[in-house]
Design a protein around this motif. Structure first.
Motif, PDB file in Angstrom:
ATOM      1  N   LYS A   1       0.868  -1.170   0.000  1.00 58.20           N
ATOM      2  CA  LYS A   1       0.000   0.000   0.000  1.00 58.20           C
ATOM      3  C   LYS A   1       0.907   1.222   0.000  1.00 58.20           C
ATOM      4  N   ILE A   2       0.539   2.193  -0.798  1.00 59.78           N
ATOM      5  CA  ILE A   2       1.260   3.463  -0.723  1.00 59.78           C
ATOM      6  C   ILE A   2       0.494   4.293   0.300  1.00 59.78           C
ATOM      7  N   ASP A   3       1.011   4.303   1.514  1.00 57.59           N
ATOM      8  CA  ASP A   3       0.326   4.969   2.613  1.00 57.59           C
ATOM      9  C   ASP A   3       0.582   6.472   2.548  1.00 57.59           C
ATOM     10  N   PRO A   4      -0.468   7.279   2.795  1.00 53.36           N
ATOM     11  CA  PRO A   4      -0.254   8.726   2.702  1.00 53.36           C
ATOM     12  C   PRO A   4       0.823   9.225   3.662  1.00 53.36           C
ATOM     13  N   ALA A   5       0.878   8.658   4.863  1.00 54.65           N
ATOM     14  CA  ALA A   5       1.841   9.154   5.845  1.00 54.65           C
ATOM     15  C   ALA A   5       3.194   8.462   5.731  1.00 54.65           C
ATOM     16  N   PHE A   6       3.180   7.155   5.480  1.00 56.85           N
ATOM     17  CA  PHE A   6       4.426   6.380   5.575  1.00 56.85           C
ATOM     18  C   PHE A   6       4.989   5.970   4.221  1.00 56.85           C
ATOM     19  N   GLY A   7       4.301   6.323   3.131  1.00 64.19           N
ATOM     20  CA  GLY A   7       4.805   5.922   1.818  1.00 64.19           C
ATOM     21  C   GLY A   7       4.600   4.433   1.594  1.00 64.19           C
ATOM     22  N   PRO A   8       5.437   3.814   0.769  1.00 66.77           N
ATOM     23  CA  PRO A   8       5.226   2.401   0.452  1.00 66.77           C
ATOM     24  C   PRO A   8       5.414   1.509   1.683  1.00 66.77           C
ATOM     25  N   VAL A   9       4.401   0.690   1.965  1.00 63.87           N
ATOM     26  CA  VAL A   9       4.519  -0.303   3.036  1.00 63.87           C
ATOM     27  C   VAL A   9       4.198  -1.670   2.452  1.00 63.87           C
ATOM     28  N   VAL A  10       4.827  -2.679   3.022  1.00 63.60           N
ATOM     29  CA  VAL A  10       4.606  -4.054   2.586  1.00 63.60           C
ATOM     30  C   VAL A  10       3.859  -4.790   3.696  1.00 63.60           C
ATOM     31  N   MET A  11       2.848  -5.540   3.285  1.00 62.04           N
ATOM     32  CA  MET A  11       2.067  -6.313   4.247  1.00 62.04           C
ATOM     33  C   MET A  11       2.213  -7.788   3.932  1.00 62.04           C
ATOM     34  N   VAL A  12       2.343  -8.614   4.972  1.00 65.43           N
ATOM     35  CA  VAL A  12       2.323 -10.060   4.753  1.00 65.43           C
ATOM     36  C   VAL A  12       1.473 -10.682   5.852  1.00 65.43           C
TER      37      VAL A  12
ATOM     38  N   LYS B   1       0.150  23.080  12.589  1.00 71.59           N
ATOM     39  CA  LYS B   1       1.467  22.730  12.023  1.00 71.59           C
ATOM     40  C   LYS B   1       1.612  23.133  10.554  1.00 71.59           C
ATOM     41  N   ALA B   2       1.361  24.417  10.325  1.00 71.17           N
ATOM     42  CA  ALA B   2       1.479  24.929   8.958  1.00 71.17           C
ATOM     43  C   ALA B   2       2.914  24.841   8.467  1.00 71.17           C
ATOM     44  N   VAL B   3       3.859  25.070   9.373  1.00 73.81           N
ATOM     45  CA  VAL B   3       5.267  25.089   8.973  1.00 73.81           C
ATOM     46  C   VAL B   3       6.028  24.011   9.755  1.00 73.81           C
ATOM     47  N   LEU B   4       6.157  24.210  11.050  1.00 77.26           N
ATOM     48  CA  LEU B   4       6.888  23.232  11.867  1.00 77.26           C
ATOM     49  C   LEU B   4       5.918  22.152  12.332  1.00 77.26           C
ATOM     50  N   ASP B   5       6.329  20.896  12.215  1.00 77.17           N
ATOM     51  CA  ASP B   5       5.472  19.823  12.706  1.00 77.17           C
ATOM     52  C   ASP B   5       6.214  18.994  13.742  1.00 77.17           C
ATOM     53  N   GLU B   6       5.572  17.913  14.161  1.00 75.51           N
ATOM     54  CA  GLU B   6       6.130  17.069  15.230  1.00 75.51           C
ATOM     55  C   GLU B   6       7.538  16.580  14.898  1.00 75.51           C
ATOM     56  N   VAL B   7       7.784  16.267  13.632  1.00 68.37           N
ATOM     57  CA  VAL B   7       9.089  15.709  13.261  1.00 68.37           C
ATOM     58  C   VAL B   7      10.184  16.763  13.462  1.00 68.37           C
ATOM     59  N   ASP B   8       9.906  18.010  13.040  1.00 66.96           N
ATOM     60  CA  ASP B   8      10.886  19.092  13.230  1.00 66.96           C
ATOM     61  C   ASP B   8      11.205  19.278  14.708  1.00 66.96           C
TER      62      ASP B   8
ATOM     63  N   ARG C   1       1.051  14.593   8.364  1.00 66.72           N
ATOM     64  CA  ARG C   1       0.883  15.127   7.019  1.00 66.72           C
ATOM     65  C   ARG C   1       1.526  14.141   6.044  1.00 66.72           C
ATOM     66  N   PRO C   2       1.178  14.260   4.732  1.00 70.22           N
ATOM     67  CA  PRO C   2       1.711  13.313   3.758  1.00 70.22           C
ATOM     68  C   PRO C   2       3.233  13.153   3.856  1.00 70.22           C
ATOM     69  N   GLY C   3       3.647  11.898   3.959  1.00 73.32           N
ATOM     70  CA  GLY C   3       5.079  11.609   3.974  1.00 73.32           C
ATOM     71  C   GLY C   3       5.761  11.801   5.315  1.00 73.32           C
ATOM     72  N   ARG C   4       5.085  12.453   6.274  1.00 76.14           N
ATOM     73  CA  ARG C   4       5.787  12.786   7.515  1.00 76.14           C
ATOM     74  C   ARG C   4       5.850  11.603   8.479  1.00 76.14           C
ATOM     75  N   GLY C   5       4.990  10.599   8.283  1.00 73.31           N
ATOM     76  CA  GLY C   5       5.108   9.384   9.089  1.00 73.31           C
ATOM     77  C   GLY C   5       6.441   8.716   8.802  1.00 73.31           C
ATOM     78  N   ARG C   6       6.783   8.667   7.524  1.00 76.56           N
ATOM     79  CA  ARG C   6       8.076   8.091   7.112  1.00 76.56           C
ATOM     80  C   ARG C   6       9.233   8.896   7.710  1.00 76.56           C
ATOM     81  N   ALA C   7       9.118  10.224   7.648  1.00 79.62           N
ATOM     82  CA  ALA C   7      10.168  11.079   8.222  1.00 79.62           C
ATOM     83  C   ALA C   7      10.281  10.837   9.732  1.00 79.62           C
ATOM     84  N   PHE C   8       9.138  10.623  10.383  1.00 75.00           N
ATOM     85  CA  PHE C   8       9.113  10.357  11.826  1.00 75.00           C
ATOM     86  C   PHE C   8       9.883   9.075  12.148  1.00 75.00           C
ATOM     87  N   VAL C   9       9.560   8.005  11.407  1.00 74.50           N
ATOM     88  CA  VAL C   9      10.216   6.713  11.656  1.00 74.50           C
ATOM     89  C   VAL C   9      11.714   6.825  11.393  1.00 74.50           C
TER      90      VAL C   9
END
Lengths: 224, 453
Positions: A118-129, B189-196, B218-226
């Motif tokens: 799934k291309i997750d809006p927050a996490f980008g590409p994720v793989v599920m198994v 969080k218009a500019v700075l968000d939790e990750v910043d 926000r879009p993509g920020r979960g990945r930045a968080f991880v």
């Protein structure tokens, strides 16, 4: 993304979705094991293909108008000879917008899994198994990890499943080839990264894992 | 963007202080900081004038110094111009308290905030947030001092998408004796968000743990968080609301159906170094224990109790959390038996949980804990202390804390929280041993220590 994958995606967008032969070809280009299969558009091709694949076979309709093949009797399994293949051909070729038959080697079942992207809006590409079959949405015994997976995270994702013992030989069952399954997950992860901008999700369901390997038996690729 | 001047300011301007309305948020913020806190604070109002004999400066340019941070509490329409002014005088950052942006559909105004911030490399917190509470330096919360509880200075910083939840968490952490370094409300969080902010707090010498309350990335920020939490040493506790929202959406595939937004969050964050708290009680317990212990990977726990019931409740909780309660070896049981006092030696149970009975003394608790920590059979000890037992004294906490410090293993404690037992609780907490006020809370603490890394 190579030129061939781009071309397949372009054709698919024109139809509105990705038919299974194209989905398999796209996956195969990322080294995802999609099994031995071929598409026959004429009976002569089907019978010749059967000879090269060997029995038993699975036949699936290829049609731009049939998304859910099983719902219209578009999947016929356990074809063990020419007569059965002919009957399958006659049935499938009468379905709407028939464009061919996908012939697939029939796998020894082993353990049935679902592998998804799934291309997750927050996490980008994720793989599920997870453990597959119809109950996947009931049990929800799945691991979801951010792509790209590392070797360790692919192994950990499998080990985190409640049903993991089914893969390692539960109560006398045969252990599956875990390394092959891990390889498959890594290949799917690579596909997920490459297809991030083109697809919304990917269902490989079922994936059969057995002592002799892991292989995708059906693939759906949902365009963005 | 460098956030140092904004979050550690020497000077502050409060934009929008009213000469007529004493309860205007800007007035509360101004008075708080001007009268009680360290940042040199100036009031700004385009109409000028005075307030209690202090000048209302008509513009930022007229302040006696360039402010490190500008707190803006103007009508939303006036915020973009104030931000331009911040940029032109060279302020170190702006905190926008004002509401009236995307939360009411004015995405255009919020886009404008974002544009000005990007064009001028100006850090902006908010809009529609409380800003930053970091006494003794600054506190931009527009909540009168007398309405808030007195927090303790400490090592936990909180970043929250909701101002209300932030204040609640501050109250709950304070009630548990957990001290705070900084509390930051990120608003829209218009500019700075939790990750910043987590990234900045990871390098902040006053912060040991970051607790985060989130409604969504926000879009993509979960990945930045991880990616960020994998890189930093500071433990991050995260609590998320909106766990059910994703389920209602029509989905196109099995994967999309099973891997809903929350399922992805839970699994991806669960596989990372961050710790997810499912509710406020877990959030508080996780922050408390991680502020006091750097340990991870705890698998085997020994329990020392004076009541079979408490031991059983804790055992159930640990079992459900997948933590092992090992059966102690004969030799270890013998060593525990040998160190117990005469009054309990023959009635105590020295299996795990160790039940010292209602006759237990400080010495029994101390010695049993010490012998368990000495052994290689447990990674941590949970002490369930019942302060109403006649032979226990308030010294027990400092003694157990001492033995905990001598071992590189964590000890967590449960003591019922009523004022009467405060002196027992402080005996532990003042010496760095976390105390939960429920048995479940002590189990939660162990769960945080059991995280993989």
């Amino acid at each position: 993304m190579n030129a061939r994958v781009e071309a397949l995606l372009r054709e698919a967008r024109a139809v509105g979705w990705v038919m299974e032969p194209a989905a398999r070809e796209i996956l195969a280009s990322y080294a995802v094991p999609v099994g031995r299969h071929l598409v026959a558009t004429r009976w002569e091709e089907a019978i010749a293909g059967a000879a090269s694949l060997g029995w038993p076979l699975v036949a699936k309709v290829v049609s731009p108008e049939i998304v859910h093949k099983a719902d219209v009797g578009g999947v016929i399994v356990g074809i063990t000879g020419e007569a059965a293949l002919r009957a399958a051909w006659d049935h499938l070729s009468a379905l709407p917008a028939f464009a061919g038959v996908l012939l697939d080697e029939q796998h020894t079942m082993g353990v049935e899994l679902i592998v998804g992207v799934k291309i997750d809006p927050a996490f980008g590409p994720v793989v599920m198994v997870g453990l597959g079959g119809t109950a996947v949405e009931l049990y929800r015994d799945v691991s979801i990890r951010m792509a790209p997976l590392s070797l360790e995270s692919a192994r950990e994702a499998l080990a985190a499943l409640k049903a993991f013992p089914l893969l390692t030989g539960y109560r006398g069952g045969q252990a599956v080839d875990l390394d092959a399954l891990v390889e498959l997950l890594l290949a799917v992860s690579e596909a997920a990264m490459a297809l991030e901008d083109a697809v919304e999700s990917l269902d490989l369901n079922p994936v059969f894992a057995s002592a002799s390997g892991a292989v995708v038996a059906d693939a759906r690729l949902i365009l963005r | 963007m460098n956030l140092r001047r904004m979050l550690q300011p020497g000077s502050m301007a409060v934009y929008g202080v009213s000469s007529k309305n004493p309860s205007h948020p800007a007035n509360i913020i101004y008075h708080k900081n001007h009268l009680r806190l360290q940042a040199r604070t100036y009031a700004v109002n385009p109409r000028g004038g005075t307030l209690f004999g202090e000048p209302l400066f008509p513009s930022l340019a007229q302040l006696p110094e360039v402010p490190d941070v500008v707190v803006i509490a103007l009508r939303a329409e006036l915020v973009p111009r104030a931000l331009e002014e911040c940029a032109s005088v060279g302020a170190g950052g702006a905190i926008v308290i004002s509401g009236g942006f995307s939360e009411v559909g004015r995405t255009d105004l919020e886009d404008e905030v974002r544009r000005i911030a990007a064009a001028n490399d100006l850090p902006v917190l908010g809009p529609n947030g409380l800003g930053v509470s970091a006494p003794p330096v600054m506190d931009t919360f527009f909540l009168p001092q007398e309405r808030l509880i007195e927090t303790r200075a400490g090592r936990v910083s909180i970043v929250s998408q909701s101002g209300g939840i932030l204040v609640d968490l501050m109250i709950k952490l304070t009630q548990e004796g957990v001290g705070l370094a900084r509390a930051i409300s990120i608003g829209n969080k218009a500019v700075l968000d939790e990750v910043d902010l987590i990234a900045w707090l990871a390098d902040d010498p006053s912060t040991d743990v970051v607790g985060v309350y989130l409604e969504g990335f926000r879009p993509g920020r979960g990945r930045a968080f991880v990616e960020l939490v994998e890189r930093i040493q500071t433990p991050v506790v995260v609590m998320k609301s909106g766990r059910t929202a994703g389920g209602a959406r029509a989905v196109s595939s099995h994967t999309a159906s099973v891997a809903g937004d929350y399922a992805v969050f839970q699994q991806v964050v669960g596989a990372s170094k961050a710790v997810e708290a499912k509710d406020e009680a877990e959030f508080v317990a996780f922050c408390e224990v991680l502020a006091r212990s750097h340990h991870a990977g705890v698998r085997r726990v020994g329990i020392v109790s004076a009541s079979g019931g408490h031991g059983a409740l804790a055992s159930d909780g640990l079992y459900a959390a997948g933590v092992e309660l090992p059966a102690l070896s004969e030799a270890l049981q013998g060593r525990i038996h040998a160190v117990l006092g005469r009054s309990v030696q023959d009635i105590a149970s020295v299996a795990n949980p160790v039940d010292l009975t209602g006759s237990a003394t400080d010495e029994d608790f101390y010695e049993a804990t010490r012998v368990l920590l000495d052994s290689d059979e447990v990674d941590a000890v949970m002490v369930l202390l019942l302060p109403y037992l006649p032979a226990l004294t308030p010294h027990v906490g400092s003694r157990i804390a001492q033995v905990a410090q001598q071992h590189d293993k964590p000890v967590v404690t449960y003591i019922p929280h009523v004022d009467k037992y405060g002196i027992f609780i402080e005996g532990f907490e003042a010496h760095g041993v976390p105390v939960a006020h429920t048995v479940g809370g002590a189990v939660d603490m162990i769960r945080a220590l059991a995280r993989s890394r």
